[in-house]
Design a protein around this motif. Structure first.
Motif, mmCIF file in Angstrom:
data_model
loop_
_atom_site.group_PDB
_atom_site.id
_atom_site.type_symbol
_atom_site.label_atom_id
_atom_site.label_comp_id
_atom_site.label_asym_id
_atom_site.label_seq_id
_atom_site.Cartn_x
_atom_site.Cartn_y
_atom_site.Cartn_z
ATOM 1 N N VAL A 5 0.862 -1.177 0.000
ATOM 2 C CA VAL A 5 0.000 0.000 0.000
ATOM 3 C C VAL A 5 0.903 1.232 0.000
ATOM 4 O O VAL A 5 1.830 1.325 0.798
ATOM 5 N N ALA A 6 0.623 2.155 -0.915
ATOM 6 C CA ALA A 6 1.349 3.421 -0.981
ATOM 7 C C ALA A 6 0.322 4.536 -1.117
ATOM 8 O O ALA A 6 -0.797 4.297 -1.581
ATOM 9 N N HIS A 7 0.683 5.744 -0.715
ATOM 10 C CA HIS A 7 -0.248 6.857 -0.902
ATOM 11 C C HIS A 7 0.507 8.145 -1.191
ATOM 12 O O HIS A 7 1.679 8.280 -0.862
ATOM 13 N N ARG A 8 -0.225 9.052 -1.851
ATOM 14 C CA ARG A 8 0.326 10.352 -2.203
ATOM 15 C C ARG A 8 -0.827 11.354 -2.273
ATOM 16 O O ARG A 8 -1.986 10.971 -2.421
ATOM 17 N N VAL A 16 -4.528 6.364 -2.850
ATOM 18 C CA VAL A 16 -3.987 5.178 -2.190
ATOM 19 C C VAL A 16 -3.878 4.079 -3.238
ATOM 20 O O VAL A 16 -4.885 3.681 -3.828
ATOM 21 N N THR A 17 -2.668 3.606 -3.469
ATOM 22 C CA THR A 17 -2.444 2.545 -4.453
ATOM 23 C C THR A 17 -2.205 1.242 -3.703
ATOM 24 O O THR A 17 -1.306 1.158 -2.866
ATOM 25 N N ILE A 18 -3.034 0.248 -4.021
ATOM 26 C CA ILE A 18 -2.920 -1.061 -3.391
ATOM 27 C C ILE A 18 -2.502 -2.052 -4.462
ATOM 28 O O ILE A 18 -3.020 -2.028 -5.583
ATOM 29 N N SER A 19 -1.579 -2.938 -4.116
ATOM 30 C CA SER A 19 -1.180 -3.986 -5.055
ATOM 31 C C SER A 19 -1.183 -5.332 -4.347
ATOM 32 O O SER A 19 -1.067 -5.412 -3.128
ATOM 33 N N GLU A 32 -5.218 -1.332 8.971
ATOM 34 C CA GLU A 32 -4.276 -0.564 9.775
ATOM 35 C C GLU A 32 -3.673 0.595 8.978
ATOM 36 O O GLU A 32 -3.616 1.732 9.459
ATOM 37 N N LEU A 33 -3.247 0.323 7.747
ATOM 38 C CA LEU A 33 -2.627 1.358 6.921
ATOM 39 C C LEU A 33 -3.625 2.440 6.520
ATOM 40 O O LEU A 33 -3.305 3.633 6.541
ATOM 41 N N LEU A 34 -4.841 2.037 6.156
ATOM 42 C CA LEU A 34 -5.857 3.021 5.783
ATOM 43 C C LEU A 34 -6.252 3.884 6.975
ATOM 44 O O LEU A 34 -6.452 5.098 6.833
ATOM 45 N N LEU A 35 -6.346 3.282 8.164
ATOM 46 C CA LEU A 35 -6.658 4.068 9.360
ATOM 47 C C LEU A 35 -5.550 5.067 9.659
ATOM 48 O O LEU A 35 -5.829 6.215 10.044
ATOM 49 N N ILE A 66 -13.885 1.514 6.261
ATOM 50 C CA ILE A 66 -13.153 2.768 6.039
ATOM 51 C C ILE A 66 -14.078 3.803 5.393
ATOM 52 O O ILE A 66 -14.070 4.977 5.764
ATOM 53 N N TYR A 67 -14.896 3.360 4.457
ATOM 54 C CA TYR A 67 -15.856 4.252 3.806
ATOM 55 C C TYR A 67 -16.773 4.909 4.846
ATOM 56 O O TYR A 67 -16.973 6.122 4.843
ATOM 57 N N HIS A 68 -17.318 4.095 5.755
ATOM 58 C CA HIS A 68 -18.230 4.633 6.771
ATOM 59 C C HIS A 68 -17.506 5.586 7.731
ATOM 60 O O HIS A 68 -18.066 6.609 8.141
ATOM 61 N N ARG A 69 -16.266 5.281 8.057
ATOM 62 C CA ARG A 69 -15.489 6.173 8.925
ATOM 63 C C ARG A 69 -15.270 7.517 8.226
ATOM 64 O O ARG A 69 -15.392 8.580 8.845
#
Length: 130
Positions: A5-8, A16-19, A32-35, A66-69
């Motif tokens: 997971v990477a983000h910019r 957020v790029t997920i692979s 955990e990473l999204l939070l 995560i959407y609901h948060r």
């Protein structure tokens, strides 16, 4: 492909790029990473799933949570780069009723700018895309 997971930041959005595979094994790490990303102030996420090879119900549960948060904080979450296999999962589970799947990052940015302008928090350069 290994899970990552990477983000910019890009034009007021957090991309957020997920692979790799999003499954029962990787979902706790994804959550955990999204939070962490949203707890540092990111309110509007565009999740790029272009490199995701598999998505199961556990992964979907993380995305819905995560959407609901984000929504509780007046934030948003949309998706780009969704391949046919993952798109099918979104359709079968009827999550396309709550999640917006954009064709490109440019479309996601345009939709965000248009929504911000409509709500009065715009950047002054809204445009519509299709």
């Amino acid at each position: 492909m290994e899970f990552a997971v990477a983000h910019r930041e890009e034009q007021g959005l957090t991309v957020v790029t997920i692979s790799g595979e999003i499954d029962v094994f990787t979902s706790p790490r994804l959550r955990e990473l999204l939070l962490e990303i949203i707890d540092t102030g990111a309110a509007h996420l565009v999740v790029d799933l272009g490199e995701v090879t598999f998505l199961d119900s556990t992964g979907l549960g993380v995305l819905v949570g995560i959407y609901h948060r984000l929504r509780a904080r007046d934030g948003s979450m949309s998706f780009v780069g969704v391949n046919d296999r993952v798109r099918r999962v979104f359709h079968v589970t009827q999550l396309t009723k709550i999640f917006v799947l954009h064709h490109s990052l440019e479309d996601a940015i345009a939709a965000h700018e248009a929504a911000a302008a409509q709500s009065g928090g715009g950047t002054g350069n809204s445009r519509t895309g299709g």
